[in-house]
Design an enzyme around this catalytic site. Structure first.
Site, PDB file in Angstrom:
ATOM      1  N   GLY A  61     -14.191 -37.027  25.899  1.00 21.49           N
ATOM      2  CA  GLY A  61     -14.022 -36.037  26.950  1.00 21.49           C
ATOM      3  C   GLY A  61     -14.526 -36.425  28.318  1.00 21.49           C
ATOM      4  O   GLY A  61     -14.486 -35.618  29.251  1.00 21.49           O
ATOM      5  N   GLY A 119     -13.250 -38.776  30.220  1.00 24.91           N
ATOM      6  CA  GLY A 119     -12.163 -39.243  31.068  1.00 24.91           C
ATOM      7  C   GLY A 119     -11.820 -40.709  30.884  1.00 24.91           C
ATOM      8  O   GLY A 119     -11.300 -41.337  31.814  1.00 24.91           O
ATOM      9  N   LYS A 120     -12.069 -41.244  29.692  1.00 29.88           N
ATOM     10  CA  LYS A 120     -11.735 -42.654  29.447  1.00 29.88           C
ATOM     11  C   LYS A 120     -10.248 -42.917  29.642  1.00 29.88           C
ATOM     12  O   LYS A 120      -9.844 -43.857  30.319  1.00 29.88           O
ATOM     13  CB  LYS A 120     -12.121 -43.059  28.021  1.00 29.88           C
ATOM     14  CG  LYS A 120     -13.588 -43.091  27.723  1.00 29.88           C
ATOM     15  CD  LYS A 120     -13.858 -43.606  26.334  1.00 29.88           C
ATOM     16  CE  LYS A 120     -13.145 -42.835  25.253  1.00 29.88           C
ATOM     17  NZ  LYS A 120     -13.578 -41.428  25.158  1.00 29.88           N
ATOM     18  N   THR A 121      -9.434 -42.071  29.015  1.00 25.04           N
ATOM     19  CA  THR A 121      -7.991 -42.325  29.053  1.00 25.04           C
ATOM     20  C   THR A 121      -7.438 -42.179  30.460  1.00 25.04           C
ATOM     21  O   THR A 121      -6.668 -43.028  30.924  1.00 25.04           O
ATOM     22  CB  THR A 121      -7.255 -41.372  28.095  1.00 25.04           C
ATOM     23  OG1 THR A 121      -7.737 -41.576  26.765  1.00 25.04           O
ATOM     24  CG2 THR A 121      -5.757 -41.624  28.125  1.00 25.04           C
ATOM     25  N   SER A 122      -7.823 -41.134  31.171  1.00 26.82           N
ATOM     26  CA  SER A 122      -7.284 -40.921  32.515  1.00 26.82           C
ATOM     27  C   SER A 122      -7.721 -42.019  33.478  1.00 26.82           C
ATOM     28  O   SER A 122      -6.915 -42.526  34.273  1.00 26.82           O
ATOM     29  CB  SER A 122      -7.680 -39.539  33.051  1.00 26.82           C
ATOM     30  OG  SER A 122      -9.078 -39.366  33.021  1.00 26.82           O
ATOM     31  N   ASP A 130      -7.454 -45.786  19.843  1.00 28.89           N
ATOM     32  CA  ASP A 130      -7.991 -44.511  19.371  1.00 28.89           C
ATOM     33  C   ASP A 130      -7.044 -43.897  18.348  1.00 28.89           C
ATOM     34  O   ASP A 130      -5.858 -43.746  18.637  1.00 28.89           O
ATOM     35  CB  ASP A 130      -8.155 -43.561  20.562  1.00 28.89           C
ATOM     36  CG  ASP A 130      -8.995 -42.337  20.235  1.00 28.89           C
ATOM     37  OD1 ASP A 130      -9.065 -41.967  19.056  1.00 28.89           O
ATOM     38  OD2 ASP A 130      -9.568 -41.761  21.172  1.00 28.89           O
ATOM     39  N   THR A 190      -4.325 -32.615  28.291  1.00 28.55           N
ATOM     40  CA  THR A 190      -4.593 -33.545  27.194  1.00 28.55           C
ATOM     41  C   THR A 190      -5.284 -32.869  26.003  1.00 28.55           C
ATOM     42  O   THR A 190      -4.840 -33.028  24.862  1.00 28.55           O
ATOM     43  CB  THR A 190      -5.423 -34.744  27.692  1.00 28.55           C
ATOM     44  OG1 THR A 190      -4.650 -35.468  28.648  1.00 28.55           O
ATOM     45  CG2 THR A 190      -5.788 -35.671  26.560  1.00 28.55           C
TER      46      THR A 190
END
Length: 587
Positions: A23, A25-28, A50, A506
């Site tokens: 949560g 913000g790794k992906t963004s 992931d 997300t």
């Protein structure tokens, strides 16, 4: 003030690992970095390792197991490493050559040995390692970005090369949940090459992503230390979502800003030694190429909002707890994407039920457990807290199995069994058994389970059949608690599943996929909880107000299309840490 993060090909290494607490913000941030480098003219590949990947949600494009070119970003390709698909391919690679050469029962045993949940993880790692170490797959790209799983999973993933290499070196009987050793000899070199690439400071950078939040910073610090211990020392800290200024007189804005400042002031010393960068808290949601391109620039992205009466059809957490408490006993599981607040919600449900006079046991199966952080050491006769500790469960399980086997198995058989129990697969089995034993306590009280992030949870639940096979193979016995577990979880009279999400694209997409997966397993969630909602506050801060307006469509979608019953928790002025603060959530 930290420098603003602005990645270019001149200041980043060829391989970038984005890791951190769920949560944060790794992906963004990984996707925005990939877009920025591709816009610079570099050939970029972004890979998700992931099990609960969100690349498709951020790019708003279906991304599969094969390389997918991202529309409107011609130099960018993406891959979702599908652990289940990787495991199926891996099983067939190991077993396939023997199908016509060995008797059916032998082939069946090989397939059984490859049915465990850890095989899925190993197979996904093999895919990741082959990308990292295969020149044919890496030579066409200037940069490869890995969007990794939440920290607990990532650490295990990165530590697997050492674990499996030592297991292979020590193994003499060929006992392994991965099947015959003849199928694994080539892996030792692959693991060694993967570790060398990860440890090479010229090649790889670990980007530790964190919110300016005490819990997230503590998790980043733990990750930094453990990654250094396995040789991954080239690290930088990315502080994501820092509110740049606050509105005087606005309690929400002031509390949000001051809480971040306090967290940064008390940052662990280890993190202070790292080169660090910052990204601002933005008034829009980071989905779509236009928003991703805006993140690193000094300009504002205006997100279209739709007028809705999003809070009309929702309930409060208090009302939800009162309804759950009408049963007097049972299992309650909080599930959802990492970082949405499952631990806080599980703690609030447990505290609320206890305040209603019920006996409650609260536990977690999350490898990145922080129940103690949220609740402290609070416990009494009618309120107990525990953690399913994988290491302790493994040792207890191994001891029990070997003790029972000594009376019925000869020396060679005992050596085979002991070797088999040293494999990493044993952890999945031991944790699953502990999980079943905890659920058994729900006969005369409430058991509230703070589960692991989505991918882990599903692996745990899906382990039922492979667990039965593994246990029959090693001990010939299936405990009553295990045999009753899945029927109990499917019984709505005994079990309530609460899906926790945030009012953002997300987390809502991820929660929807979770609900679909649970439906296939015969489990229907009772409630959805939308956590940390600015729309449920009266803030006038322009940034937070814009975020609250962007939340509306997601809250309405959950309440009208996704869940049977929905509760919304407002963003809290005080950090929800300690029994009394958790209790405030239930008021």
């Amino acid at each position: 003030m930290n420098r603003r993060f602005q990645p270019t090909s001149n200041n980043v290494t060829p391989y970038l690992f984005f890791t951190g607490k769920g949560g944060v913000g790794k992906t963004s941030t990984a996707c925005a970095t990939a877009v920025a480098l591709a816009d610079e003219g570099k050939q970029v590949l972004i890979v998700s390792t992931d099990p609960a990947s969100n690349l498709q949600d951020v790019f708003e494009e279906e991304i599969g197991y094969e390389k997918t070119t991202i529309p409107h970003v011609p130099n960018l390709q993406a891959i979702n490493l599908d652990p289940e698909a990787a495991a199926a391919a891996y099983r067939e690679k190991v077993v396939g050559p023997y199908r016509d050469k060995l008797p059916g029962p032998v082939v069946a045993q090989m397939e059984e040995q490859l049915s465990g949940a850890c095989t899925v993880e190993i197979a996904a790692f093999d895919e990741f390692a082959s990308i990292l170490t295969n020149p044919e797959r890496t030579s066409e790209f200037d940069h490869i970005i890995f969007d990794t799983a939440p920290t607990g999973h990532t650490l295990r993933l990165l530590q697997l090369p050492t674990a499996w290499s030592s297991f292979l070196e020590d193994s003499t009987h060929g006992a392994s949940c991965l099947g015959p050793l003849s199928g694994l000899g080539e892996k030792k070199q692959l693991y060694a090459e993967a570790v060398r690439a990860l440890s090479n400071q010229e090649l790889t950078t670990l980007v530790l992503v964190s919110r300016p939040d005490e819990s997230a910073l503590n998790e980043a610090n733990r990750a930094a230390n453990e990654l250094k211990e396995i040789g991954l020392t080239n690290q930088l800290l990315l502080l994501n979502g820092k509110l740049q200024e606050y509105v005087e007189g606005d309690a929400v804005s002031t509390a949000f800003y001051e809480r971040q400042e306090q967290a940064l002031a008390h940052m662990p010393d280890q993190l202070k030694t790292l080169e660090s960068f910052e990204l601002p808290y933005v008034p829009y949601q980071l989905t779509g190429i236009k928003a991703l391109r805006t993140l690193f620039k000094e300009q504002t992205f205006i997100e279209e909002t739709v007028e809705t009466n999003s809070l009309a059809d929702v309930s409060s957490l208090r009302n939800m707890i009162q309804q759950l408490g009408q049963k007097n006993h049972g299992v309650i599981m909080t599930m959802g994407k990492g970082g949405v607040g499952k631990t806080t919600v599980a703690s609030a449900i447990a505290v609320g039920l206890n305040e209603l006079g019920h006996s409650v046991h609260l536990t977690t199966t999350d490898p990145a457990e922080h129940l103690t952080y949220v609740l402290g050491s609070q416990s009494n006769q009618d309120f107990t807290v525990s953690r399913i500790d994988p290491k302790a469960e493994v040792e207890a399980y191994k001891k029990e199995v070997l003790t029972k086997a000594k009376d019925t198995v000869d020396e060679d058989g005992l050596a085979y069994l002991e070797e088999d129990l040293n494999s990493p697969c044993t952890e999945e089995i031991a944790v699953f058994r502990a999980f079943a034993n905890v659920v058994e306590k729900a006969k005369d009280s409430f058991v509230v389970i703070d589960t692991a992030p989505t991918g882990h949870t599903l692996l745990l639940l899906d382990a039922a059949q492979s667990y039965h096979k593994e246990l029959e193979r090693s001990t010939g016995e299936i405990p009553e608690a295990v045999s009753k577990l899945l029927p109990r979880l499917k019984n709505a009279h005994e079990t309530d599943v609460v899906i926790v999400t945030l009012p953002e694209a997300t987390p809502v997409h991820e929660a929807t996929r979770l609900q679909d997966d649970l439906a296939r397993a015969g489990i229907t969630p009772s409630w959805w909880v939308v956590n940390q909602s600015f729309a449920a506050t009266d803030t006038s801060d322009p940034v937070l107000k814009a975020r609250s307006e962007s939340e509306a469509k997601w809250i309405e979608l959950v309440a009208t299309k996704r869940s049977r019953q929905t509760a919304v928790i407002p963003w809290q002025l005080e950090a929800t840490v300690g029994y009394d603060q958790v209790k405030q959530l239930t008021k």
